[in-house]
Design an enzyme around this catalytic site. Structure first.
Site, mmCIF file in Angstrom:
data_model
loop_
_atom_site.group_PDB
_atom_site.id
_atom_site.type_symbol
_atom_site.label_atom_id
_atom_site.label_comp_id
_atom_site.label_asym_id
_atom_site.label_seq_id
_atom_site.Cartn_x
_atom_site.Cartn_y
_atom_site.Cartn_z
ATOM 1 N N GLY A 90 0.593 -1.534 -0.048
ATOM 2 C CA GLY A 90 0.379 0.249 -0.052
ATOM 3 C C GLY A 90 0.887 1.243 -0.163
ATOM 4 O O GLY A 90 1.874 1.525 -0.532
ATOM 5 N N SER A 91 0.387 2.478 0.345
ATOM 6 C CA SER A 91 1.098 3.826 0.814
ATOM 7 C C SER A 91 2.468 3.765 1.371
ATOM 8 O O SER A 91 3.196 4.782 1.086
ATOM 9 C CB SER A 91 -0.406 4.765 0.848
ATOM 10 O OG SER A 91 -1.076 4.695 0.332
#
Length: 482
Positions: free
Chosen positions: A220-221
């Site tokens: 993810g981020s």
């Protein structure tokens, strides 16, 4: 002697010399290799004859042997203290196999390593049976407990956490959930051991898989750390460079790349890179991936250790974290910039990314064995920290450190960690499997003089986030480190 007999005699002598050389070669240089060959089942049957040395974490004994005087050479029983907690570190010995440090340090633990030959000779002189050496690990028991308890209580399915000493690469915590009790498989009875293994192998998720090192998740981020490193190293950006955080339509499908895992209210206009990072604007980093191109991101990911396993100890290595090498379409490339769809990483890998940033761009080899000592306390092995790369410059590392502090000060982790002496990057990856999110917090502490780097991943329900589910665990881990 006639000529034919002389030829036969010479040939016989040559064969005898070859045989002697071969026997010495096998018994000498090849003995250890043959003894530990996975196809040699005798090694597992004989291991109960040895008084294996203990495995330690600080003053806590993780594994030890007890003399039970059993039949058929089964003189010793291996025991594990809090086996469920420490299974990713110790591994186990069973009638079928060995794993973890029990495998990596087997020769030293069971006393058969050549480095113990002199010690064993003295023991024989005084009538003592040879005993294995003590393996002292790098693990901090309090940090390990904080990591395991945190992911166990927070995840709805699986989780892993790793903490690393920033300067040396020593692994301070390596926790995995679900787990299993190593005592259940370290039994002498093969039939009983087989039933335990069969039961464990049927369970889902697999409790015997080390989710801290041997499994990968969508980062993810948290992958935006690597995007930012590639951007700054390219010379086109610094932390204050304006970025485009406005709505992004993917180039192939025309679908919007939503800012669902960031602060959508802040993801518009032209904020500097540091603010887009703090608010975790997917629109910014999707565009950044499209601008930098796949090869640039692939090269930076490789410098951080992606696309190859990382060896921790001899025979103990991580799963391979992946940034794709096959050409990506525009939509997939943009999504790769936010660590989804085609990108996977282990907690160990992301902890190494954080360690590198916190250490001024210097990547250290992760390791679990601090030292090994014989019974007389003489040191046989002492860990020597080793730098294995320099993915980014000290200046780039300093800028990303500031960006990770901004995440806590006024970004996605501020509601949970504001005012705490910690820095990091949140990540929330939507897996599309049963509404499960993979929630990350990757970073370091203290903020201005980093000593511990970490990565925590838990799986949460739809709507969960790295800030809410994993960041508090990371804070408890760094608080526990001595």
């Amino acid at each position: 002697m006639n000529k034919p007999l002389r030829k036969v005699a010479v040939a016989g002598m040559l064969l005898l010399v070859i045989l002697i050389i071969n026997v010495n070669y096998i018994q000498g240089s090849q003995a250890d290799k043959l003894q530990t060959d996975p196809l040699n089942s005798r090694q597992f049957a004989q291991q109960w004859e040895h008084n294996r040395g203990p495995i330690m974490a600080g003053k806590v004994t993780l594994a030890y042997s007890e003399k039970i005087g059993g039949k058929d050479g089964k003189e010793y029983q291996r025991h594990y203290n809090q086996g469920t907690l420490y299974s990713p570190i110790t591994g186990y010995v069973s009638v079928f196999s060995r794993t973890g440090l029990e495998s990596a340090e087997n020769g030293l633990l069971d006393g058969t390593d050549k480095r113990l030959a002199l010690h064993n000779w003295f023991d024989m002189l005084v009538g003592k049976k040879a005993a294995g050496a003590t393996v002292q690990t790098t693990i901090d028991p309090d940090a390990q407990q904080a990591a395991y308890s945190g992911i166990k209580n927070q995840t709805i399915r699986r989780g892993g956490a790793v903490a690393i000493d920033v300067k040396t690469g020593a692994i301070l915590a390596m926790a995995s959930f679900p787990s299993y009790d190593t005592n259940d498989v370290a039994v002498h009875d093969g039939e009983k051991a087989n039933k335990v293994f069969e039961s464990l192998n049927k369970q889902k998720p697999a409790p015997m898989l080390n989710y801290a090192t041997r499994e990968t998740f969508a980062p993810g981020s948290s992958f935006k750390i690597i995007d930012s490193a590639a951007a700054i190293e390219s010379g086109q950006y610094n932390k204050d460079t304006p970025t485009d955080a406005n709505r992004l339509l993917l180039p192939e499908s025309g679908q919007e790349l939503h800012n669902s895992d960031g602060d959508e209210a802040k993801c518009n206009g032209s904020p500097p890179l540091i603010d887009s990072f703090a608010a975790s604007c997917n629109s910014t980093f999707g565009r950044l991936a499209l601008t930098l191109k796949q090869q640039t991101l692939e090269n930076m990911a490789a410098k951080f250790g992606f696309n190859k396993p990382t060896e921790i100890e001899n025979g103990v290595s991580s799963a391979t974290s992946v940034y794709p090498t096959k050409p990506l379409g525009g939509d997939s490339l943009a999504r790769s910039g936010i660590g989804q769809e085609v990108v996977t990483a282990s907690p160990l890998q992301m902890a190494m990314v954080a360690q590198t940033v916190a250490n001024g761009g210097k990547m250290m080899k992760p390791y679990l064995v601090k030292r090994v000592v014989a019974q007389d306390q003489s040191e046989l092995v002492t860990a020597e920290p080793k730098q294995i790369g320099q993915p980014i410059s000290a200046d780039t590392a300093g800028q990303i450190q500031e960006m990770m502090r901004a995440v806590v000060d006024h970004g996605t982790a501020s509601a949970v960690l504001a005012g705490r002496d910690i820095a990091g990057k949140t990540g929330t990856a939507e897996t599309g499997i049963g509404g499960i999110n993979e929630d990350w917090f990757v970073g370091f502490a203290p903020r201005d003089n980093p000593k511990v780097a970490f990565a925590v991943v838990t799986e949460g329900p739809a709507g969960s986030s790295g800030a809410k589910f994993s960041a508090p665990i990371a804070w408890r881990i760094v608080q526990a480190v001595h």
